[in-house]
Design an enzyme around this catalytic site. Structure first.
Site, PDB file in Angstrom:
ATOM      1  N   GLY A   1      -3.836   4.536   7.120  1.00 31.87           N
ATOM      2  CA  GLY A   1      -2.831   3.516   7.502  1.00 31.87           C
ATOM      3  C   GLY A   1      -2.441   3.429   8.880  1.00 31.87           C
ATOM      4  O   GLY A   1      -2.714   4.324   9.815  1.00 31.87           O
TER       5      GLY A   1
ATOM      6  N   GLY B   1       1.115  -1.652   4.562  1.00 26.48           N
ATOM      7  CA  GLY B   1       1.557  -0.339   4.022  1.00 26.48           C
ATOM      8  C   GLY B   1       2.672  -0.105   5.288  1.00 26.48           C
ATOM      9  O   GLY B   1       3.759  -0.135   4.857  1.00 26.48           O
TER      10      GLY B   1
ATOM     11  N   SER C   1       0.821  -1.292  -0.080  1.00 27.59           N
ATOM     12  CA  SER C   1       0.089   0.050   0.056  1.00 27.59           C
ATOM     13  C   SER C   1       0.896   1.120   0.114  1.00 27.59           C
ATOM     14  O   SER C   1       1.435   1.546   0.962  1.00 27.59           O
ATOM     15  CB  SER C   1      -0.740   0.062   1.080  1.00 27.59           C
ATOM     16  OG  SER C   1      -1.720   1.150   1.301  1.00 27.59           O
TER      17      SER C   1
ATOM     18  N   GLY D   1      -3.775  -3.130   9.025  1.00 28.66           N
ATOM     19  CA  GLY D   1      -3.214  -3.952  10.378  1.00 28.66           C
ATOM     20  C   GLY D   1      -2.435  -5.070   9.872  1.00 28.66           C
ATOM     21  O   GLY D   1      -2.258  -5.877  10.931  1.00 28.66           O
TER      22      GLY D   1
ATOM     23  N   MET E   1     -11.945  -5.523   4.666  1.00 30.14           N
ATOM     24  CA  MET E   1     -11.355  -4.488   5.365  1.00 30.14           C
ATOM     25  C   MET E   1     -10.986  -5.083   7.007  1.00 30.14           C
ATOM     26  O   MET E   1     -12.116  -5.498   7.490  1.00 30.14           O
ATOM     27  CB  MET E   1     -12.050  -3.044   5.496  1.00 30.14           C
ATOM     28  CG  MET E   1     -12.084  -2.468   4.144  1.00 30.14           C
ATOM     29  SD  MET E   1     -10.256  -1.940   3.347  1.00 30.14           S
ATOM     30  CE  MET E   1      -9.707  -1.128   4.742  1.00 30.14           C
TER      31      MET E   1
ATOM     32  N   HIS F   1      -0.663  -1.414  -4.294  1.00 29.91           N
ATOM     33  CA  HIS F   1      -1.943  -1.266  -3.760  1.00 29.91           C
ATOM     34  C   HIS F   1      -2.223   0.333  -3.716  1.00 29.91           C
ATOM     35  O   HIS F   1      -1.583   0.974  -2.772  1.00 29.91           O
ATOM     36  CB  HIS F   1      -2.395  -1.769  -2.318  1.00 29.91           C
ATOM     37  CG  HIS F   1      -3.752  -1.592  -1.816  1.00 29.91           C
ATOM     38  ND1 HIS F   1      -4.900  -2.478  -2.071  1.00 29.91           N
ATOM     39  CD2 HIS F   1      -4.195  -0.766  -0.884  1.00 29.91           C
ATOM     40  CE1 HIS F   1      -5.801  -2.181  -1.483  1.00 29.91           C
ATOM     41  NE2 HIS F   1      -5.514  -1.362  -0.714  1.00 29.91           N
TER      42      HIS F   1
HETATM   43  C1  DX5 Z   1      -6.876   2.158   4.650  1.00 31.95           C
HETATM   44  C2  DX5 Z   1      -6.073   1.576   3.353  1.00 31.95           C
HETATM   45  C3  DX5 Z   1      -5.097   0.636   3.718  1.00 31.95           C
HETATM   46  C4  DX5 Z   1      -3.737   1.113   4.359  1.00 31.95           C
HETATM   47  C5  DX5 Z   1      -3.144   0.136   5.115  1.00 31.95           C
HETATM   48  O1  DX5 Z   1      -8.148   2.717   4.481  1.00 31.95           O
HETATM   49  O2  DX5 Z   1      -7.289   0.841   2.514  1.00 31.95           O
HETATM   50  O3  DX5 Z   1      -4.563   0.328   2.405  1.00 31.95           O
HETATM   51  O4  DX5 Z   1      -3.017   1.927   3.513  1.00 31.95           O
HETATM   52  O5  DX5 Z   1      -2.282   0.347   5.903  1.00 31.95           O
HETATM   53  P1  DX5 Z   1      -1.332  -0.491   7.070  1.00 31.95           P
HETATM   54  O6  DX5 Z   1      -0.941  -1.662   6.500  1.00 31.95           O
HETATM   55  O7  DX5 Z   1      -0.602   0.431   7.721  1.00 31.95           O
HETATM   56  O8  DX5 Z   1      -2.591  -0.616   8.201  1.00 31.95           O
HETATM   57 ZN    ZN Z   2      -6.578  -0.113   0.962  1.00 30.54          ZN
END
Ligand code: DX5
Ligand code: ZN
Length: 215
Positions: free
Chosen positions: A144, A198, A8, A178, A137, A33
């Protein structure tokens, strides 16, 4: 089914986008992503078509576009034409989800449908016969770096069970939010095979090891 890591870009250093893309591809990420947020469906605003056009030019791996926008059908043509290999939209944001799936397919690309942590499987069930991917989700969409919501695991198992009973074993189940070296195991056990990450992979000192720990 093959495990895939979708990196991400929200978690990278956006001031150094091109090098970040190269770095995460080299570390073994399978997809990029791209989180598109409109400040309406979710509180945050991220990036849109001008940025994704640059991402497409800089990237070699498939582009996994995650639309967190209201009334997504308005933008499917734009995100398909700039080179997305998959477009995922939110069930909660679309008045006619089947029409969005059909529009994505009209571009000859993969169609994903996503549900937020509070949306039950029964609402997405009518579309499991036609999508190529279901994005469950594992945090509230919008930001993130949030903590993994374990209640979502049961929905992953239920969706995988329904897909298997329909004979649709090729459909990807993606998780987003997460995901790290620990939570990935729970997701895989539940039936997910595409892992968005991410902050965990971009924040790691050793990105090769971090991506590797998700596969
Ligand atoms: C949140 C996004 C994710 C986000 C994930 O709404 O859809 O793609 O970047 O970030 P991490 O991996 O840090 O939880
Ligand atoms: Zn996402």
């Amino acid at each position: 089914m093959k495990d895939l890591v979708s990196a991400s870009l929200l978690g990278c250093d956006l001031a150094d986008l091109k090098n970040e893309i190269k770095s995460i591809e080299k570390a073994g990420a399978d997809w990029l992503h791209c989180d598109v947020m409109d400040g309406v469906f979710v509180n945050n605003i991220s990036f849109g078509t001008p940025v994704l056009k640059c991402v497409r030019k800089a990237a070699s791996v498939p582009m996994d576009t995650h639309l967190m926008i209201t009334d997504p059908i308005r933008y499917i043509d734009d995100y398909a034409e700039l080179g997305s290999d998959n477009i995922t939209f939110h069930l909660e944001a679309a008045s006619d989800p089947q029409a969005v799936i059909d529009k994505i397919h009209s571009h000859g690309i993969s169609a994903g449908i996503s549900i937020k942590p509070g949306t039950p499987v029964s609402e997405v069930k009518p579309y499991l016969g036609s999508v190529d991917m279901v994005l469950v989700m594992t945090v509230e969409p919008g930001f993130g770096g949030q903590k993994f919501v374990a209640d979502t695991l049961e929905k992953i198992s239920e969706i995988r069970y329904i897909l298997d009973s329909m004979g649709r074993t090729e459909v990807n189940i993606e998780v987003d939010g997460g995901v790290n070296g620990e939570t990935v195991k729970l997701c895989r056990e539940a039936g997910a095979n595409v892992f968005v990450s991410g902050s965990y992979i971009f924040g790691a000192e050793d990105r090769v090891a971090a991506v590797g720990s998700l596969k």
